[in-house]
Design a protein around this motif. Structure first.
Motif, short mmCIF file in Angstrom:
data_model
loop_
_atom_site.label_atom_id
_atom_site.label_comp_id
_atom_site.label_asym_id
_atom_site.label_seq_id
_atom_site.Cartn_x
_atom_site.Cartn_y
_atom_site.Cartn_z
N LYS A 205 12.05 -7.36 -6.39
CA LYS A 205 13.22 -8.21 -6.45
C LYS A 205 14.03 -8.01 -5.16
O LYS A 205 14.09 -6.89 -4.64
CB LYS A 205 14.09 -7.87 -7.66
N PRO A 206 14.66 -9.06 -4.65
CA PRO A 206 15.48 -8.87 -3.45
C PRO A 206 16.72 -8.04 -3.78
O PRO A 206 17.40 -8.29 -4.78
CB PRO A 206 15.85 -10.30 -3.05
N LYS B 228 0.81 -1.22 0.00
CA LYS B 228 0.00 0.00 0.00
C LYS B 228 0.85 1.27 0.00
O LYS B 228 0.45 2.29 -0.59
CB LYS B 228 -0.94 0.00 1.21
N ASN B 229 1.98 1.22 0.69
CA ASN B 229 2.80 2.43 0.86
C ASN B 229 4.27 2.06 0.69
O ASN B 229 5.04 2.10 1.65
CB ASN B 229 2.55 3.04 2.24
N PRO B 230 4.66 1.69 -0.54
CA PRO B 230 5.99 1.13 -0.74
C PRO B 230 7.13 2.02 -0.27
O PRO B 230 8.14 1.51 0.25
CB PRO B 230 6.06 0.89 -2.25
N TYR B 231 7.00 3.33 -0.43
CA TYR B 231 8.11 4.20 -0.05
C TYR B 231 7.98 4.73 1.38
O TYR B 231 8.69 5.66 1.77
CB TYR B 231 8.26 5.34 -1.06
N GLY B 232 7.11 4.13 2.14
CA GLY B 232 7.03 4.45 3.55
C GLY B 232 8.30 4.01 4.27
O GLY B 232 9.00 3.10 3.83
N ARG B 233 8.56 4.64 5.38
CA ARG B 233 9.78 4.33 6.13
C ARG B 233 9.46 3.73 7.50
O ARG B 233 10.20 3.89 8.46
CB ARG B 233 10.62 5.60 6.27
N ARG C 25 13.27 0.26 -3.10
CA ARG C 25 14.21 1.07 -3.90
C ARG C 25 13.99 0.72 -5.37
O ARG C 25 14.58 -0.21 -5.88
CB ARG C 25 15.64 0.79 -3.46
N GLY C 26 13.07 1.45 -6.00
CA GLY C 26 12.76 1.12 -7.39
C GLY C 26 12.12 -0.25 -7.49
O GLY C 26 11.09 -0.52 -6.88
#
Length: 289
Positions: A206-207, A128-133, A163-164
């Motif tokens: 991707k890992p 839902k919030n991939p660039y959340g920290r 990260r991308g």
């Protein structure tokens, strides 16, 4: 020879040459003798899982057992020794059986994952919030420690960042028995690198970068002979402690090919290791309990 072998040898030499001896240790050997260690603080290792897999080849690493333990903690979300023994044929946790809650390790690890729904919340949050920290799983829950006896979690915190197209992860470990589990390319790095691969698959990434921070990494005094044997094997393989990190390596590849992207469908058959030829025989290591 792997990059992890070089890191392991560097870290062994650092502890043996520059480490500090502990005092009044909590762990004991099976004969009741205090399990003293020599240690260093703040060890950090980073790998790029898109290019290599962190596994030691100076001795055989039980990588399938490592992954099964991760299944027990995060997929089964269990603290049951019966599940661990009968489903995965793993018995070394028996020494940490809870007195208050028999046949378990207490309210620890998998029980904490289940109690707070940590894995499902992580996967949902990343989607839902991939660039959340705030993508964090913490097994260090003081309330759980008050509910039962049990070993305080060693590898207790993971922090996840997108990260991308990649999912990076940092593992924080309060204490590490270097030769048994926490050292470069050992059980802990193998299993958490695989957990990163599983969560990446479940969230559509991707890992990527895997960083392992060990606050206090130690070698038990009864492991000194084993440490010297690993140094001897490294010398035979011409692994020098002062080699550059970008030495010539043939990366070991961990293949992960599940039929589904559902985390709970993943199985040990989805993993296969390529180009892994560890040096034998295995090294025996007495545990401090």
């Amino acid at each position: 020879m792997t990059r992890a072998d070089l890191r392991l040898i560097q870290d062994i030499r650092n502890i043996m040459n520059n480490g500090t001896m502990d005092e009044n240790p909590r762990p004991r050997y099976s004969d009741g003798t205090p399990a003293h260690t020599k240690f260093v603080n703040h060890v950090v290792r980073t790998y790029d899982l898109s290019k290599e897999f962190p596994i030691c080849s100076l001795r055989p690493i039980a990588w399938k057992t490592a992954i099964k333990e991760i299944f027990w903690i995060y997929k089964d979300a269990s603290n049951s020794l019966d599940v661990l023994r009968n489903k995965y044929n793993i018995h070394y946790w028996d020494d940490w059986e809870s007195v208050m809650i028999p046949e378990t390790i207490g309210i620890r690890y998998g029980a904490t994952v289940k109690k707070y729904d940590l894995l499902n919340k992580l996967i949902t949050d990343i989607k839902k919030n991939p660039y959340g920290r705030r993508h964090i799983i913490s097994l260090w829950q003081e309330n759980d420690f008050d509910e039962s006896d049990g070993l305080a979690p060693c590898a207790f915190l993971t922090i996840w960042n997108v990260r991308g197209e990649y999912l990076d992860m940092c593992l924080i470990q309060r204490s590490g028995d270097m030769l048994t589990a926490s050292g470069a390319g050992g059980i802990n790095e193998v299993q958490y690198a695989c957990l990163q691969m599983m969560v990446a698959k479940a969230t559509g990434y991707k890992p990527g970068k895997f960083t392992h921070f060990v606050a206090n990494e130690q070698i038990y005094t009864r492991h000194f002979d084993a440490a010297n044997e690993l140094l001897r094997r490294a010398s035979e393989q011409k692994i020098e402690s002062n080699s550059q990190y970008d030495y010539e390596f043939e990366p070991v590849k961990m293949n992960f090919n599940p039929k589904s992207d559902n985390f709970y469908d993943f199985s040990i058959e989805d993993f296969s290791l390529e180009n892994y030829n560890p040096i034998k025989p295995q090294i025996k290591l007495e545990l401090g309990i």
